[in-house]
Design an enzyme around this catalytic site. Structure first.
Site, PDB file in Angstrom:
ATOM      1  CE1 TYR A   1      -3.348   2.802   0.641  1.00  0.00           C
ATOM      2  CE2 TYR A   1      -2.765   2.739   2.979  1.00  0.00           C
ATOM      3  CZ  TYR A   1      -3.469   3.312   1.928  1.00  0.00           C
ATOM      4  OH  TYR A   1      -4.276   4.391   2.175  1.00  0.00           O
TER       5      TYR A   1
ATOM      6  CG  ASP B   1       6.363  -6.792  -2.199  1.00  0.00           C
ATOM      7  OD1 ASP B   1       5.915  -7.876  -1.783  1.00  0.00           O
ATOM      8  OD2 ASP B   1       5.937  -5.685  -1.843  1.00  0.00           O
TER       9      ASP B   1
ATOM     10  CG  PHE C   1       7.842   1.124   2.135  1.00  0.00           C
ATOM     11  CD1 PHE C   1       7.109   2.087   2.804  1.00  0.00           C
ATOM     12  CD2 PHE C   1       8.636   1.525   1.063  1.00  0.00           C
ATOM     13  CE1 PHE C   1       7.167   3.416   2.420  1.00  0.00           C
ATOM     14  CE2 PHE C   1       8.701   2.847   0.672  1.00  0.00           C
ATOM     15  CZ  PHE C   1       7.961   3.800   1.359  1.00  0.00           C
TER      16      PHE C   1
ATOM     17  CB  SER D   1       4.128   2.333  13.282  1.00  0.00           C
ATOM     18  OG  SER D   1       2.826   2.399  13.766  1.00  0.00           O
TER      19      SER D   1
ATOM     20  CB  THR E   1       2.242   1.140  16.788  1.00  0.00           C
ATOM     21  OG1 THR E   1       1.730   0.212  17.725  1.00  0.00           O
ATOM     22  CG2 THR E   1       3.533   0.622  16.219  1.00  0.00           C
TER      23      THR E   1
ATOM     24  CE1 TYR F   1       3.863  -3.468  12.012  1.00  0.00           C
ATOM     25  CE2 TYR F   1       2.603  -2.056  13.497  1.00  0.00           C
ATOM     26  CZ  TYR F   1       3.313  -2.228  12.325  1.00  0.00           C
ATOM     27  OH  TYR F   1       3.489  -1.172  11.470  1.00  0.00           O
TER      28      TYR F   1
ATOM     29  CE  LYS G   1       6.842  -1.360  11.300  1.00  0.00           C
ATOM     30  NZ  LYS G   1       7.547  -1.470  10.030  1.00  0.00           N
TER      31      LYS G   1
ATOM     32  CG  PHE H   1       0.363   9.763  13.430  1.00  0.00           C
ATOM     33  CD1 PHE H   1       1.726  10.039  13.272  1.00  0.00           C
ATOM     34  CD2 PHE H   1      -0.166   9.822  14.713  1.00  0.00           C
ATOM     35  CE1 PHE H   1       2.531  10.361  14.370  1.00  0.00           C
ATOM     36  CE2 PHE H   1       0.628  10.151  15.807  1.00  0.00           C
ATOM     37  CZ  PHE H   1       1.980  10.424  15.625  1.00  0.00           C
TER      38      PHE H   1
ATOM     39  CG  ASN I   1      -7.349  -6.894  11.316  1.00  0.00           C
ATOM     40  OD1 ASN I   1      -8.118  -7.664  11.873  1.00  0.00           O
ATOM     41  ND2 ASN I   1      -6.298  -7.296  10.610  1.00  0.00           N
TER      42      ASN I   1
ATOM     43  NE  ARG J   1      -9.191  -2.428  17.360  1.00  0.00           N
ATOM     44  CZ  ARG J   1      -8.851  -1.982  16.150  1.00  0.00           C
ATOM     45  NH1 ARG J   1      -9.168  -2.696  15.077  1.00  0.00           N
ATOM     46  NH2 ARG J   1      -8.238  -0.826  15.987  1.00  0.00           N
TER      47      ARG J   1
HETATM   48  P1  NAD Z   1       1.607  -3.673   3.018  1.00  0.00           P
HETATM   49  O1  NAD Z   1       1.409  -5.003   3.643  1.00  0.00           O
HETATM   50  O2  NAD Z   1       0.587  -3.202   2.058  1.00  0.00           O
HETATM   51  O3  NAD Z   1       3.031  -3.608   2.273  1.00  0.00           O
HETATM   52  C1  NAD Z   1       4.153  -4.298   2.759  1.00  0.00           C
HETATM   53  C2  NAD Z   1       4.767  -5.026   1.571  1.00  0.00           C
HETATM   54  O4  NAD Z   1       5.928  -5.719   2.018  1.00  0.00           O
HETATM   55  C3  NAD Z   1       3.824  -6.068   0.964  1.00  0.00           C
HETATM   56  O5  NAD Z   1       3.763  -5.861  -0.427  1.00  0.00           O
HETATM   57  C4  NAD Z   1       4.469  -7.402   1.311  1.00  0.00           C
HETATM   58  O6  NAD Z   1       4.222  -8.351   0.314  1.00  0.00           O
HETATM   59  C5  NAD Z   1       5.927  -7.027   1.448  1.00  0.00           C
HETATM   60  N1  NAD Z   1       6.724  -7.849   2.357  1.00  0.00           N
HETATM   61  C6  NAD Z   1       6.489  -8.150   3.657  1.00  0.00           C
HETATM   62  N2  NAD Z   1       7.508  -8.869   4.150  1.00  0.00           N
HETATM   63  C7  NAD Z   1       8.416  -9.002   3.149  1.00  0.00           C
HETATM   64  C8  NAD Z   1       9.678  -9.632   3.056  1.00  0.00           C
HETATM   65  N3  NAD Z   1      10.233 -10.277   4.080  1.00  0.00           N
HETATM   66  N4  NAD Z   1      10.335  -9.575   1.875  1.00  0.00           N
HETATM   67  C9  NAD Z   1       9.785  -8.942   0.795  1.00  0.00           C
HETATM   68  N5  NAD Z   1       8.599  -8.332   0.846  1.00  0.00           N
HETATM   69  C10 NAD Z   1       7.922  -8.368   2.004  1.00  0.00           C
HETATM   70  O7  NAD Z   1       1.814  -2.630   4.190  1.00  0.00           O
HETATM   71  P2  NAD Z   1       1.864  -1.043   4.127  1.00  0.00           P
HETATM   72  O8  NAD Z   1       0.629  -0.537   4.757  1.00  0.00           O
HETATM   73  O9  NAD Z   1       2.244  -0.600   2.788  1.00  0.00           O
HETATM   74  O10 NAD Z   1       3.042  -0.778   5.156  1.00  0.00           O
HETATM   75  C11 NAD Z   1       4.383  -0.553   4.723  1.00  0.00           C
HETATM   76  C12 NAD Z   1       5.257  -0.371   5.942  1.00  0.00           C
HETATM   77  O11 NAD Z   1       4.753   0.718   6.718  1.00  0.00           O
HETATM   78  C13 NAD Z   1       5.272  -1.584   6.871  1.00  0.00           C
HETATM   79  O12 NAD Z   1       6.579  -1.731   7.383  1.00  0.00           O
HETATM   80  C14 NAD Z   1       4.304  -1.200   7.970  1.00  0.00           C
HETATM   81  O13 NAD Z   1       4.604  -1.839   9.189  1.00  0.00           O
HETATM   82  C15 NAD Z   1       4.521   0.304   8.051  1.00  0.00           C
HETATM   83  N6  NAD Z   1       3.367   1.049   8.594  1.00  0.00           N
HETATM   84  C16 NAD Z   1       2.131   0.877   8.022  1.00  0.00           C
HETATM   85  C17 NAD Z   1       1.040   1.582   8.547  1.00  0.00           C
HETATM   86  C18 NAD Z   1      -0.344   1.408   7.988  1.00  0.00           C
HETATM   87  O14 NAD Z   1      -1.315   1.744   8.675  1.00  0.00           O
HETATM   88  N7  NAD Z   1      -0.515   0.951   6.756  1.00  0.00           N
HETATM   89  C19 NAD Z   1       1.226   2.435   9.631  1.00  0.00           C
HETATM   90  C20 NAD Z   1       2.499   2.574  10.179  1.00  0.00           C
HETATM   91  C21 NAD Z   1       3.567   1.870   9.648  1.00  0.00           C
HETATM   92  C1  WQD Z   2      -8.951   3.344  13.985  1.00  0.00           C
HETATM   93  C2  WQD Z   2     -10.118   3.670  14.921  1.00  0.00           C
HETATM   94  C3  WQD Z   2     -10.746   1.838  16.354  1.00  0.00           C
HETATM   95  C4  WQD Z   2     -12.152  -0.778  13.120  1.00  0.00           C
HETATM   96  C5  WQD Z   2      -3.640   0.481  13.479  1.00  0.00           C
HETATM   97  C6  WQD Z   2      -2.423  -0.147  14.095  1.00  0.00           C
HETATM   98  C7  WQD Z   2      -1.272   0.817  14.064  1.00  0.00           C
HETATM   99  C8  WQD Z   2      -1.033   1.377  12.655  1.00  0.00           C
HETATM  100  C9  WQD Z   2      -2.303   1.852  12.010  1.00  0.00           C
HETATM  101  C10 WQD Z   2       0.723   0.161  11.586  1.00  0.00           C
HETATM  102  C11 WQD Z   2      -9.927   3.142  16.339  1.00  0.00           C
HETATM  103  C12 WQD Z   2     -11.863   2.166  15.399  1.00  0.00           C
HETATM  104  C13 WQD Z   2     -11.632   0.276  13.846  1.00  0.00           C
HETATM  105  C14 WQD Z   2     -13.527  -1.115  13.245  1.00  0.00           C
HETATM  106  C15 WQD Z   2     -13.772   0.710  14.802  1.00  0.00           C
HETATM  107  N1  WQD Z   2      -0.508   0.395  11.769  1.00  0.00           N
HETATM  108  N2  WQD Z   2     -12.427   1.006  14.672  1.00  0.00           N
HETATM  109  N3  WQD Z   2     -14.283  -0.332  14.085  1.00  0.00           N
HETATM  110  O1  WQD Z   2      -5.930   0.902  15.647  1.00  0.00           O
HETATM  111  O2  WQD Z   2      -5.462   3.352  15.163  1.00  0.00           O
HETATM  112  O3  WQD Z   2      -3.986   1.646  14.203  1.00  0.00           O
HETATM  113  O4  WQD Z   2      -3.326   0.857  12.133  1.00  0.00           O
HETATM  114  O5  WQD Z   2       1.685   0.563  12.169  1.00  0.00           O
HETATM  115  O6  WQD Z   2      -0.167   0.131  14.546  1.00  0.00           O
HETATM  116  O7  WQD Z   2      -2.726  -0.506  15.427  1.00  0.00           O
HETATM  117  O8  WQD Z   2      -6.277   1.866  13.309  1.00  0.00           O
HETATM  118  O9  WQD Z   2      -8.021   1.650  11.604  1.00  0.00           O
HETATM  119  O10 WQD Z   2      -7.713  -0.225  13.265  1.00  0.00           O
HETATM  120  O11 WQD Z   2      -8.683   1.929  14.035  1.00  0.00           O
HETATM  121  O12 WQD Z   2     -14.508   1.353  15.554  1.00  0.00           O
HETATM  122  O13 WQD Z   2     -14.041  -2.070  12.641  1.00  0.00           O
HETATM  123  O14 WQD Z   2     -11.292   3.002  14.429  1.00  0.00           O
HETATM  124  O15 WQD Z   2     -11.257   1.511  17.624  1.00  0.00           O
HETATM  125  O16 WQD Z   2     -10.501   4.070  17.206  1.00  0.00           O
HETATM  126  P1  WQD Z   2      -5.464   1.936  14.710  1.00  0.00           P
HETATM  127  P2  WQD Z   2      -7.685   1.232  12.983  1.00  0.00           P
END
Ligand code: NAD
Ligand code: WQD
Length: 332
Positions: free
Chosen positions: A11, A31, A80, A124, A126, A148, A152, A177, A197, A291
């Site tokens: 993503y 990837d 990523f 993150s 997180t 998770y 990080k 965020f 989720n 949750r």
């Molecule tokens: P995503 O799952 O869409 O993308 C991650 C990509 O990495 C996927 O295409 C997956 O196939 C690939 N991948 C995973 N492990 C691998 C490995 N060992 N070797 C090669 N490819 C691998 O996730 P995203 O939302 O794009 O997140 C990207 C990064 O940002 C992640 O590290 C995630 O933890 C971090 N992040 C995401 C969010 C979020 O809410 N989406 C928030 C904070 C941090």
């Molecule tokens: C957002 C709000 C829920 C689903 C997560 C990871 C975090 C980061 C981003 C990677 C909250 C509420 C959610 C539902 C709901 N990822 N909710 N009904 O929990 O802030 O963060 O994604 O690093 O590490 O924990 O995101 O989208 O799950 O929730 O009411 O079916 O929506 O309680 O208030 P979150 P979320």
């Protein structure tokens, strides 16, 4: 200039690959497609009209990463690749530690071998756990509540140690965020399989009739309407933040930490209402129990990234809701 994007079919990586190509960089993606599809490569090419080199494989595979570095003159890595599902990390902690930490160690070892010491890492919000003070600054206390998040935090620690040992490294740690939305073309975005989720994918599946009703996890938090508050940021803004971070890394920035958020928090109910208005659809919901592990509110102080990199979010919640839905409708 060649930039390696690990996890570039995912993503955030795919949107950042588009921004990189638009900014004139050459992009190499690695990837293993464990959470993405190869079609993304074609979509990136279609959006930008530019070519992308793609290696299918695991970042934990030393021989593969070594091969990539031996074939290309990589100036920097945007890292990523990683697993990101909080709930799954609780049930499969070893999978998360192995994948996220091994891949990073492997990458750093190969980068050291090829004297490529420029990296931007996807961390993150997180890592702030349950924040004591809002908005959250980069120097807030760090703690995590699930495996998770621990991956990080450990990786941040590893990167800090690498920098301490060798100040030639330029390492920028970006703490995202809550990214939402999709590219305006509707060609790339987020649409997870199964029951989502995260809030926005769930809202979309209710709007399209795939799921009957949205469960809102609690309306008794200490927030203006009682539902959880988060700092939602448009994926295109987030992607552009990486270009600014990369530019600074390439100039020689040392070790930096930045929050990538808008600085504004919205509640679950505000997000649902905005989504309904912008897309002219109904999202039926019911209030259910909180949750486990959720926090009441979380939003960034993005002033440091603005002062240092001149980056701030440009797009708003309406844009996020419109673009997220557009992508799913278009790819249905
Ligand atoms: P995503 O799952 O869409 O993308 C991650 C990509 O990495 C996927 O295409 C997956 O196939 C690939 N991948 C995973 N492990 C691998 C490995 N060992 N070797 C090669 N490819 C691998 O996730 P995203 O939302 O794009 O997140 C990207 C990064 O940002 C992640 O590290 C995630 O933890 C971090 N992040 C995401 C969010 C979020 O809410 N989406 C928030 C904070 C941090
Ligand atoms: C957002 C709000 C829920 C689903 C997560 C990871 C975090 C980061 C981003 C990677 C909250 C509420 C959610 C539902 C709901 N990822 N909710 N009904 O929990 O802030 O963060 O994604 O690093 O590490 O924990 O995101 O989208 O799950 O929730 O009411 O079916 O929506 O309680 O208030 P979150 P979320």
């Amino acid at each position: 200039m060649e930039i390696l994007v690990t996890g570039g079919c995912g993503y955030i990586g795919s949107h950042t690959a588009v921004s990189l190509l638009e900014a004139g960089y050459d992009v190499i993606i690695v990837d293993n497609l464990c959470n993405s599809k190869m079609d993304v490569i074609d979509s990136i090419k279609k959006i930008t009209g530019k070519d992308v080199k793609f290696y299918k494989g695991n970042v934990c595979d030393y021989a593969l990463i070594n091969k990539i570095f031996s074939h290309h003159k990589i100036a920097a890595v945007l890292h990523f690749a990683g697993l990101k599902a909080v709930g799954e990390s609780v049930s499969k902690p070893l999978l998360y530690y192995r994948n996220n930490i091994d891949s990073t160690l492997n990458l750093l070892e190969v980068m050291t071998k090829y004297n490529c010491k420029n990296i931007v890492f996807s961390s993150s919000a997180t890592v702030y756990g349950s924040p004591q003070t809002l908005p959250i600054k980069e120097d807030a206390p760090l703690t995590t509540t699930n495996p998770y998040g621990s991956t990080k935090l450990y990786i941040e620690g590893i990167l800090k140690d690498v920098y301490t040992a060798d100040n030639d490294w330029n390492i920028t740690i970006l703490r995202y965020f809550n990214p939402l939305g999709a590219h305006k073309s509707g060609l790339i975005g987020e649409n997870p399989n199964g029951i989502p989720n995260n809030l926005m994918p769930y809202i979309i599946k209710v709007a399209t009739g795939e799921l009957p009703i949205l469960n809102i996890f609690g309306n008794d938090y200490d927030t203006p309407d009682g539902t959880g508050v988060r700092d939602y940021i448009h994926i295109t803004d987030l992607a552009n933040g990486h270009i600014k971070a990369l530019e600074e890394v390439l100039k020689g920035s040392g070790l930096k930490y930045y929050n990538l958020g808008t600085g504004k928090g919205y509640s679950v109910l505000e997000l649902v209402k905005t989504f309904e208005q912008v897309n002219n659809v109904k999202v039926p919901y019911q209030i259910v129990d909180r949750r486990p592990g959720d926090i009441a509110a979380c939003y960034a102080d993005p002033s440091s990234v603005y002062q240092c990199l001149g980056w701030k979010a440009e797009l708003n919640l309406e844009d996020m809701c419109r673009d997220a839905y557009n992508y799913v409708i278009k790819t249905k």
